[in-house]
Scaffold this motif. Structure first.
Motif, PDB file in Angstrom:
ATOM      1  N   ILE A   6       1.041  -1.302  -0.117  1.00  0.00           N
ATOM      2  CA  ILE A   6      -0.061   0.097   0.061  1.00  0.00           C
ATOM      3  C   ILE A   6       0.747   1.090  -0.070  1.00  0.00           C
ATOM      4  O   ILE A   6       0.590   2.234  -0.487  1.00  0.00           O
ATOM      5  N   ILE A   7       2.027   1.409   0.838  1.00  0.00           N
ATOM      6  CA  ILE A   7       3.078   2.474   0.672  1.00  0.00           C
ATOM      7  C   ILE A   7       3.570   2.653  -0.644  1.00  0.00           C
ATOM      8  O   ILE A   7       3.421   3.894  -1.114  1.00  0.00           O
ATOM      9  N   SER A   8       3.898   1.661  -1.221  1.00  0.00           N
ATOM     10  CA  SER A   8       4.445   1.935  -2.734  1.00  0.00           C
ATOM     11  C   SER A   8       3.394   2.287  -3.535  1.00  0.00           C
ATOM     12  O   SER A   8       3.679   3.229  -4.641  1.00  0.00           O
ATOM     13  N   ILE A   9       2.135   1.823  -3.444  1.00  0.00           N
ATOM     14  CA  ILE A   9       1.252   2.076  -4.503  1.00  0.00           C
ATOM     15  C   ILE A   9       0.639   3.496  -4.156  1.00  0.00           C
ATOM     16  O   ILE A   9       0.545   4.261  -5.135  1.00  0.00           O
ATOM     17  N   ALA A  10       0.484   3.725  -2.875  1.00  0.00           N
ATOM     18  CA  ALA A  10       0.040   5.530  -2.755  1.00  0.00           C
ATOM     19  C   ALA A  10       1.277   6.337  -3.450  1.00  0.00           C
ATOM     20  O   ALA A  10       0.928   7.283  -3.747  1.00  0.00           O
ATOM     21  N   TYR A  11       2.619   6.117  -2.854  1.00  0.00           N
ATOM     22  CA  TYR A  11       3.624   6.875  -3.639  1.00  0.00           C
ATOM     23  C   TYR A  11       3.453   6.924  -5.150  1.00  0.00           C
ATOM     24  O   TYR A  11       3.590   8.076  -5.741  1.00  0.00           O
ATOM     25  N   LEU A  12       3.424   5.754  -5.771  1.00  0.00           N
ATOM     26  CA  LEU A  12       3.281   5.580  -7.392  1.00  0.00           C
ATOM     27  C   LEU A  12       2.109   6.293  -7.820  1.00  0.00           C
ATOM     28  O   LEU A  12       2.433   7.397  -8.806  1.00  0.00           O
ATOM     29  N   PHE A  13       1.095   6.413  -7.397  1.00  0.00           N
ATOM     30  CA  PHE A  13      -0.217   7.038  -7.673  1.00  0.00           C
ATOM     31  C   PHE A  13      -0.104   8.440  -7.481  1.00  0.00           C
ATOM     32  O   PHE A  13      -0.463   9.398  -8.273  1.00  0.00           O
ATOM     33  N   THR A  14       0.702   9.089  -6.357  1.00  0.00           N
ATOM     34  CA  THR A  14       0.671  10.610  -6.364  1.00  0.00           C
ATOM     35  C   THR A  14       1.844  10.827  -7.374  1.00  0.00           C
ATOM     36  O   THR A  14       1.673  12.242  -7.775  1.00  0.00           O
ATOM     37  N   VAL A  15       2.846  10.046  -7.792  1.00  0.00           N
ATOM     38  CA  VAL A  15       3.803  10.470  -8.608  1.00  0.00           C
ATOM     39  C   VAL A  15       3.170  10.804  -9.967  1.00  0.00           C
ATOM     40  O   VAL A  15       3.397  11.759 -10.699  1.00  0.00           O
ATOM     41  N   ALA A  22      -8.825   8.369  -5.185  1.00  0.00           N
ATOM     42  CA  ALA A  22      -8.781   6.859  -5.998  1.00  0.00           C
ATOM     43  C   ALA A  22      -7.596   6.223  -5.092  1.00  0.00           C
ATOM     44  O   ALA A  22      -7.813   4.957  -4.913  1.00  0.00           O
ATOM     45  N   ILE A  23      -6.849   6.689  -4.433  1.00  0.00           N
ATOM     46  CA  ILE A  23      -5.991   5.930  -3.664  1.00  0.00           C
ATOM     47  C   ILE A  23      -6.720   5.496  -2.576  1.00  0.00           C
ATOM     48  O   ILE A  23      -6.598   4.166  -1.775  1.00  0.00           O
ATOM     49  N   SER A  24      -7.663   6.221  -1.786  1.00  0.00           N
ATOM     50  CA  SER A  24      -8.338   5.666  -0.676  1.00  0.00           C
ATOM     51  C   SER A  24      -9.401   4.363  -1.178  1.00  0.00           C
ATOM     52  O   SER A  24      -9.404   3.439  -0.256  1.00  0.00           O
ATOM     53  N   VAL A  25      -9.539   4.460  -2.462  1.00  0.00           N
ATOM     54  CA  VAL A  25     -10.474   3.181  -2.794  1.00  0.00           C
ATOM     55  C   VAL A  25      -9.542   1.936  -3.003  1.00  0.00           C
ATOM     56  O   VAL A  25      -9.935   0.884  -2.511  1.00  0.00           O
ATOM     57  N   ILE A  26      -8.341   2.232  -3.259  1.00  0.00           N
ATOM     58  CA  ILE A  26      -7.397   1.186  -3.500  1.00  0.00           C
ATOM     59  C   ILE A  26      -7.092   0.663  -1.886  1.00  0.00           C
ATOM     60  O   ILE A  26      -6.899  -0.485  -1.748  1.00  0.00           O
ATOM     61  N   PHE A  27      -7.115   1.535  -1.041  1.00  0.00           N
ATOM     62  CA  PHE A  27      -6.651   0.993   0.183  1.00  0.00           C
ATOM     63  C   PHE A  27      -7.992   0.214   0.868  1.00  0.00           C
ATOM     64  O   PHE A  27      -7.717  -0.678   1.751  1.00  0.00           O
ATOM     65  N   CYS A  28      -9.019   0.428   0.384  1.00  0.00           N
ATOM     66  CA  CYS A  28     -10.153  -0.601   0.593  1.00  0.00           C
ATOM     67  C   CYS A  28     -10.143  -1.861   0.059  1.00  0.00           C
ATOM     68  O   CYS A  28     -10.649  -2.827   0.691  1.00  0.00           O
ATOM     69  N   VAL A  29      -9.634  -1.789  -0.959  1.00  0.00           N
ATOM     70  CA  VAL A  29      -9.792  -3.316  -1.808  1.00  0.00           C
ATOM     71  C   VAL A  29      -8.337  -3.918  -1.729  1.00  0.00           C
ATOM     72  O   VAL A  29      -8.288  -5.096  -1.823  1.00  0.00           O
ATOM     73  N   GLU A  30      -7.338  -3.401  -1.518  1.00  0.00           N
ATOM     74  CA  GLU A  30      -6.180  -4.112  -1.444  1.00  0.00           C
ATOM     75  C   GLU A  30      -6.132  -5.079  -0.261  1.00  0.00           C
ATOM     76  O   GLU A  30      -5.509  -6.483  -0.656  1.00  0.00           O
ATOM     77  N   PRO A  31      -6.514  -5.060   0.822  1.00  0.00           N
ATOM     78  CA  PRO A  31      -6.609  -6.214   1.784  1.00  0.00           C
ATOM     79  C   PRO A  31      -7.234  -7.234   1.425  1.00  0.00           C
ATOM     80  O   PRO A  31      -6.960  -8.492   1.933  1.00  0.00           O
ATOM     81  N   ILE A  32      -8.178  -7.049   0.692  1.00  0.00           N
ATOM     82  CA  ILE A  32      -9.241  -8.376   0.233  1.00  0.00           C
ATOM     83  C   ILE A  32      -8.198  -9.066  -0.719  1.00  0.00           C
ATOM     84  O   ILE A  32      -8.148 -10.384  -0.825  1.00  0.00           O
ATOM     85  N   ALA A  33      -7.854  -8.352  -1.452  1.00  0.00           N
ATOM     86  CA  ALA A  33      -6.978  -9.091  -2.751  1.00  0.00           C
ATOM     87  C   ALA A  33      -5.769  -9.914  -1.800  1.00  0.00           C
ATOM     88  O   ALA A  33      -5.216 -10.877  -2.670  1.00  0.00           O
ATOM     89  N   ALA A  34      -5.152  -9.092  -0.830  1.00  0.00           N
ATOM     90  CA  ALA A  34      -4.078  -9.951  -0.238  1.00  0.00           C
ATOM     91  C   ALA A  34      -4.499 -11.013   0.344  1.00  0.00           C
ATOM     92  O   ALA A  34      -3.700 -12.076   0.433  1.00  0.00           O
ATOM     93  N   MET A  35      -5.697 -11.390   0.822  1.00  0.00           N
ATOM     94  CA  MET A  35      -6.090 -12.276   1.493  1.00  0.00           C
ATOM     95  C   MET A  35      -6.340 -13.632   0.299  1.00  0.00           C
ATOM     96  O   MET A  35      -5.956 -14.660   0.921  1.00  0.00           O
TER      97      MET A  35
END
Length: 66
Positions: A6-15, A22-35
């Motif tokens: 999540i840390i690297s995704i947030a950084y890359l999206f801001t760059v 949109a980053i907050s949506v990724i924060f909600c979905v990423e833990p489900i994908a990680a499971m």
């Protein structure tokens, strides 16, 4: 580290210029994908262990295939 990407995704999206909403949506979905990713990894580990144990004659068939 759980959800460490999540840390690297947030950084890359801001760059790239993706809005913060949109980053907050990724924060909600990423833990489900990680499971799901964790389930796939552990299933592969268990399967590989059983295959190797069977090939090396270390598997007690009566115990596992009763």
């Amino acid at each position: 580290m759980p959800c460490g990407s999540i840390i690297s995704i947030a950084y890359l999206f801001t760059v790239v210029g993706v809005p913060a909403e949109a980053i907050s949506v990724i924060f909600c979905v990423e833990p489900i994908a990680a499971m799901f990713n964790g389930v796939c990894n552990e299933s592969a580990n268990i399967t590989t262990t059983f295959i190797l144990a069977k090939e090396n004659h270390m598997l007690e068939k009566e115990k596992y295939f009763a």
